[in-house]
Design an enzyme around this catalytic site. Structure first.
Site, PDB file in Angstrom:
ATOM      1  CB  SER A 117      -0.856  -0.038   1.264  1.00  0.00           C
ATOM      2  OG  SER A 117      -1.271   1.243   1.627  1.00  0.00           O
ATOM      3  CE1 TYR A 141      -3.630  -2.008   5.418  1.00  0.00           C
ATOM      4  CE2 TYR A 141      -3.060   0.234   4.763  1.00  0.00           C
ATOM      5  CZ  TYR A 141      -3.414  -1.063   4.430  1.00  0.00           C
ATOM      6  OH  TYR A 141      -3.554  -1.399   3.119  1.00  0.00           O
ATOM      7  CE  LYS A 145      -1.434  -4.330   3.544  1.00  0.00           C
ATOM      8  NZ  LYS A 145      -1.787  -5.639   2.994  1.00  0.00           N
ATOM      9  CG  ASN A 170      -6.678   6.400  -2.415  1.00  0.00           C
ATOM     10  OD1 ASN A 170      -5.484   6.677  -2.417  1.00  0.00           O
ATOM     11  ND2 ASN A 170      -7.471   6.719  -1.422  1.00  0.00           N
ATOM     12  CG  ASP A 285      -6.823  11.961   5.636  1.00  0.00           C
ATOM     13  OD1 ASP A 285      -6.432  10.827   5.305  1.00  0.00           O
ATOM     14  OD2 ASP A 285      -8.016  12.267   5.743  1.00  0.00           O
TER      15      ASP A 285
HETATM   16  N1  UDP Z   1     -12.653  11.132   2.935  1.00  0.00           N
HETATM   17  C1  UDP Z   1     -13.682  12.019   3.227  1.00  0.00           C
HETATM   18  N2  UDP Z   1     -14.840  11.531   3.772  1.00  0.00           N
HETATM   19  C2  UDP Z   1     -15.006  10.188   4.035  1.00  0.00           C
HETATM   20  C3  UDP Z   1     -13.954   9.289   3.744  1.00  0.00           C
HETATM   21  C4  UDP Z   1     -12.786   9.804   3.181  1.00  0.00           C
HETATM   22  O1  UDP Z   1     -13.562  13.228   3.007  1.00  0.00           O
HETATM   23  O2  UDP Z   1     -16.063   9.812   4.549  1.00  0.00           O
HETATM   24  C5  UDP Z   1     -11.415  11.655   2.333  1.00  0.00           C
HETATM   25  C6  UDP Z   1     -10.154  11.361   3.129  1.00  0.00           C
HETATM   26  O3  UDP Z   1      -9.928  12.392   4.062  1.00  0.00           O
HETATM   27  C7  UDP Z   1      -9.098  11.290   2.043  1.00  0.00           C
HETATM   28  C8  UDP Z   1      -9.852  10.778   0.825  1.00  0.00           C
HETATM   29  O4  UDP Z   1     -11.238  10.992   1.095  1.00  0.00           O
HETATM   30  O5  UDP Z   1      -8.637  12.582   1.738  1.00  0.00           O
HETATM   31  C9  UDP Z   1      -9.644   9.287   0.578  1.00  0.00           C
HETATM   32  O6  UDP Z   1      -9.850   8.612   1.798  1.00  0.00           O
HETATM   33  P1  UDP Z   1      -9.957   7.043   1.882  1.00  0.00           P
HETATM   34  O7  UDP Z   1     -10.256   6.693   3.312  1.00  0.00           O
HETATM   35  O8  UDP Z   1     -10.899   6.542   0.849  1.00  0.00           O
HETATM   36  O9  UDP Z   1      -8.512   6.516   1.457  1.00  0.00           O
HETATM   37  P2  UDP Z   1      -7.044   6.867   2.038  1.00  0.00           P
HETATM   38  O10 UDP Z   1      -6.468   7.878   1.100  1.00  0.00           O
HETATM   39  O11 UDP Z   1      -7.169   7.341   3.428  1.00  0.00           O
HETATM   40  O12 UDP Z   1      -6.342   5.557   1.919  1.00  0.00           O
END
Ligand code: UDP
Length: 321
Positions: A117, A141, A145, A170, A285
């Protein structure tokens, strides 16, 4: 034809990998404990072993069936949960992976494709991120990995073993032919949450942070279609069988899409507004992260077919309508 054991083959990415292996003529066996895998994701043409990766006797028995390559996708993957319950992630992602590796060595199975990942990188020091970027996971997590990649590297040094670690960005979308219908239960990721809101399973969803230093203030991510990921796994299997070397490869499109852009694209696909609200930033994030995936192109001849976010979202929404 070579025989491939797909550990975690009933899950979201695993089932797409199985589909692609079968289409390429590989003899395919799924190994899954069905904790998050789903019956509807199993293909009749593939063998199926229902067992856990903590069950070393079951792993040993599975590996003894003349397996040529293992694809290991049986990981727990919720970042937040890994911070609250590291023991669960240590047991499943670390102990489970070691069990798989040891069962492989004990039975002379020499090749592994591992589901890694982008979370191994942590906060980007530069963009796009290539495979030489330092590994500084900021979630447990991500650490699991990175640690499994290290185990594999040691095993490759010490034993007749080689691997390809695929660092997914993603993963989104579903097979366009609608052959895989099992949707994730309690999804934690952005797009399935948006889709659940659009279909009325949820009232609204949160946009985590709108004050990032990005053009529209929301986070940017590299959304890669699951069928493109699946293709990369099949190419990785072929590569391992052909040249018996180890590689670490990013899998992404090479371009970021913001949360706001994903929402707008989803609204275009669905044809109506999707309820949302603005919420504080989510811990851990990074503002933007996207891949340099040139190495995957050089090594595997892989290039994503899906580069348009609306097209990607359509493959998910098609399952709802
Ligand atoms: N995100 C969001 N609302 C949600 C879930 C995710 O705004 O309910 C945002 C999150 O902050 C990130 C992006 O969407 O910027 C992708 O998040 P996800 O959890 O899908 O994948 P990640 O990048 O964390 O692996």
């Amino acid at each position: 034809m070579a025989k491939v054991l797909v550990v975690g083959g009933a899950g979201y990415i695993g089932s797409h990998v199985v589909k692609e292996l079968l289409e390429n003529g590989f003899e395919t066996v799924v190994y899954d404990n069905m904790s998050t895998g789903q019956e509807v994701n199993l293909f009749a043409e593939a063998g199926f072993i229902r067992a856990d990766i903590l069950d070393t006797a079951a792993l040993d028995k599975a590996m003894a069936q003349n397996i040529d390559v293992v694809i290991h996708l049986a990981g727990k993957k919720a970042v937040g949960e890994s911070m609250e319950n590291p023991a669960l992630y240590a047991q499943n992602n670390l102990c489970g992976s070691i069990n798989i590796l040891n069962a492989m060595l004990a039975n002379g199975v020499k090749h592994m494709v591992f589901s890694s990942s982008a979370s191994v990188y942590g906060t980007p020091q530069y963009l796009p991120i290539d495979e030489n970027h330092p590994l500084n996971p900021i979630s447990f997590y991500g650490y699991t990995k990175a640690a499994v990649e290290e185990y594999m590297s040691w095993y490759a040094t010490l034993k007749d073993f080689n691997y390809i670690a695929l660092r997914y960005f993603n993963a989104v979308g579903y097979a366009a032919d609608k052959s895989i219908t099992g949707r994730e239960k309690n999804p934690q990721n952005l797009l399935p949450i948006i889709m659940e809101t659009a279909s009325g399973k949820r009232d609204s969803f949160s946009i985590f942070g709108s004050d990032y230093d990005t053009p529209d203030g929301t986070c940017g991510r590299d959304y890669i279609h699951v069928s493109d990921l699946a293709t990369a796994h099949v190419l990785a299997v072929k590569k391992l069988l052909a040249d018996k070397k180890s590689y670490v490869l990013n899998l992404g499109t090479g371009k970021p899409t913001s949360v706001q852009e994903v929402l707008t694209a989803a609204e275009n696909v669905v044809g109506r507004r999707i309820h949302h609200h603005y919420a504080p930033r989510r811990a851990g994030d990074p503002a933007v992260i996207y891949a340099n995936a040139k190495r995957a192109e050089e090594v595997l001849g892989w290039k994503p077919r899906y580069t348009n976010i609306e097209e990607i979202i359509k493959t998910t929404w098609n399952l709802e309508i």
